[in-house]
Design an enzyme around this catalytic site. Structure first.
Site, mmCIF file in Angstrom:
data_model
loop_
_atom_site.group_PDB
_atom_site.id
_atom_site.type_symbol
_atom_site.label_atom_id
_atom_site.label_comp_id
_atom_site.label_asym_id
_atom_site.label_seq_id
_atom_site.Cartn_x
_atom_site.Cartn_y
_atom_site.Cartn_z
ATOM 1 N N LYS A 183 53.870 26.767 74.109
ATOM 2 C CA LYS A 183 53.812 25.933 72.909
ATOM 3 C C LYS A 183 55.231 25.530 72.459
ATOM 4 O O LYS A 183 56.218 26.134 72.889
ATOM 5 C CB LYS A 183 53.056 26.663 71.802
ATOM 6 C CG LYS A 183 51.593 27.018 72.171
ATOM 7 C CD LYS A 183 50.773 25.802 72.558
ATOM 8 C CE LYS A 183 49.277 25.969 72.593
ATOM 9 N NZ LYS A 183 48.643 26.992 73.380
HETATM 10 C C1 LIG Z 1 47.081 27.462 73.040
HETATM 11 C C2 LIG Z 1 45.876 26.968 72.343
HETATM 12 C C3 LIG Z 1 44.972 27.824 71.692
HETATM 13 C C4 LIG Z 1 45.025 29.305 71.800
HETATM 14 O O1 LIG Z 1 46.215 29.868 71.486
HETATM 15 P P1 LIG Z 1 46.627 31.288 72.145
HETATM 16 O O2 LIG Z 1 47.859 31.627 71.385
HETATM 17 O O3 LIG Z 1 46.851 31.062 73.594
HETATM 18 O O4 LIG Z 1 45.519 32.242 71.868
HETATM 19 C C5 LIG Z 1 43.929 27.268 71.001
HETATM 20 N N1 LIG Z 1 43.744 25.942 70.950
HETATM 21 C C6 LIG Z 1 44.569 25.080 71.563
HETATM 22 C C7 LIG Z 1 44.331 23.625 71.447
HETATM 23 C C8 LIG Z 1 45.654 25.567 72.302
HETATM 24 O O5 LIG Z 1 46.440 24.700 72.932
#
Ligand SMILES: *Cc1c(COP(=O)(O)O)cnc(C)c1O
Length: 370
Positions: A183
């Site tokens: 992210k």
């Molecule tokens: C990364 C992501 C998640 C989940 O996040 P995690 O930290 O990996 O549990 C949920 N929704 C979207 C759209 C994502 O890109």
């Protein structure tokens, strides 16, 4: 050949690494002062709203659903064009996901189709800002308000993005962020939930950690079933270091995205993302390959040239878990078409403009001579 270019790579500076070492030496490594400082810094970025840190963006979504009192018998509307976590959490709390197809231009939930999907069992909507391009918040909240629905913004990909000048997270109902390694802001794994004013932060904390309520006399009680979702101070130290640089990261991502638009040959017939350089944080740069192109072959040929790519995402209603629940091909044609043709190109703050040019010429060479 040049060094392998991955589709993404985190930027962690030496100062942050040193601070992680400080935490490790401090004797307090799990949730403590660093998490509190991280929550305060996040709150500052979110217009002073209450923010609680979690160990994943999946946990934040699940806890948000519980705080919104979503459970068995309820339906929750979301998009099939997202990471599967968005829909899995709906099942996790015992509710039923209802999908609305995406808009072919934004690739986000089609707000023209949203109202038709609302029924008396609909309790909440989970919009997703795919690739960091925000869903139209004005239209979304107008619909949610009219039907008295809760909104849990899955802003996992849109930290640092904004909606008409307001940072994502500073307005709205529940806002869920992920700080997964890929992210725009990472804590290795982690997440944060921005709480609406009608939600008790104490209940959020109990749902985060085993339902435990502590008393001044050292005693404790457990009155609700909570999870094990707390962030560590080690992770929070990384988050604090990243927060110092998030605006710089977003600005650089926007420059790189502009560079892609300038250098991708229009004659290749690629479907391009919306050219938004004010709201979008450019979490990903995704092109759609033209019909008939063998995506697997393009991925392999790019890899051969030292370029990593990703697929984000196959339409999730076609995964076995969702097929078992009755979903099938043809249910959401736009999501299926995008899911079958999308390709995520490298984009991360430490990339150079030359890297972008290298990707563009590699794609042009591959698509012209497959
Ligand atoms: C990364 C992501 C998640 C989940 O996040 P995690 O930290 O990996 O549990 C949920 N929704 C979207 C759209 C994502 O890109």
């Amino acid at each position: 050949m040049s060094e392998f270019l991955p589709f993404t790579r985190p930027s962690i500076d030496e100062e942050t690494i040193a601070d992680v070492a400080n935490v490790l030496r401090s004797g307090w490594i799990t949730s403590g002062p660093k998490v509190q400082a991280f929550e305060a810094a996040l709150s500052e970025r979110c217009g002073g709203r209450v923010v609680r840190a979690f160990n994943s963006g999946t946990a934040t979504l699940e806890v948000a659903l519980r705080l919104a009192k979503v459970g068995p018998g309820d339906t929750v509307i979301t998009t099939p064009m997202t990471w599967v976590a968005t829909a899995n959490v709906i099942l996790e709390v015992g509710a039923t996901p209802v999908f609305v197809d995406v808009d072919p231009v934004t690739r986000n939930i089609d707000l023209n189709k949203l109202e038709a999907a609302i029924t008396p069992t609909t309790k909440a909507i989970i919009p997703v800002d795919l690739a960091g391009l925000p869903v139209d918040r004005d239209r979304l909240y107008a619909i949610a308000g009219k039907h008295k629905l809760r909104v849990i913004e899955d802003a996992a990909q849109s930290f640092g993005a904004s909606w008409n000048g307001k940072p994502i997270g500073s307005t709205g109902d529940f806002i869920s962020f992920s700080f997964h390694a890929n992210k725009n802001l990472t804590t290795t794994e982690g997440g944060a939930l921005v709480l609406p004013a009608d939600v008790d932060p104490g209940l959020c904390e109990r749902l985060r950690l085993q339902g435990v309520k502590r008393f001044p006399d050292g005693g404790m009680d457990v009155d609700v079933l909570g999870g094990k979702f707390n962030l560590t101070d080690v992770a929070a130290a990384i988050g604090l270091g990243q927060l110092n640089r998030i605006d710089e990261f977003t600005a650089r991502r926007r420059e790189l995205a502009r560079h892609y638009f300038a250098h991708l040959d229009p004659a290749l017939g690629l479907g391009l993302p919306v050219a938004d350089f004010s709201n979008c944080n450019w979490h990903m740069f995704q092109v759609l390959l033209s019909t008939g192109t063998d995506r697997g072959q393009v991925i392999a040929a790019l890899k051969e040239k030292g370029i990593g790519t990703g697929v984000h995402y196959p339409a999730l209603h076609l995964f076995s878990l969702y097929r078992q629940r009755g979903f099938k091909e043809g249910d959401f044609p736009e999501s299926e078409r995008i899911g079958a043709s999308t390709l995520t190109l490298p984009l991360f703050p430490a990339m150079t403009n030359h890297d972008v040019e290298r990707v563009c010429s590699a794609i042009a060479a591959i698509l012209r001579h497959p």
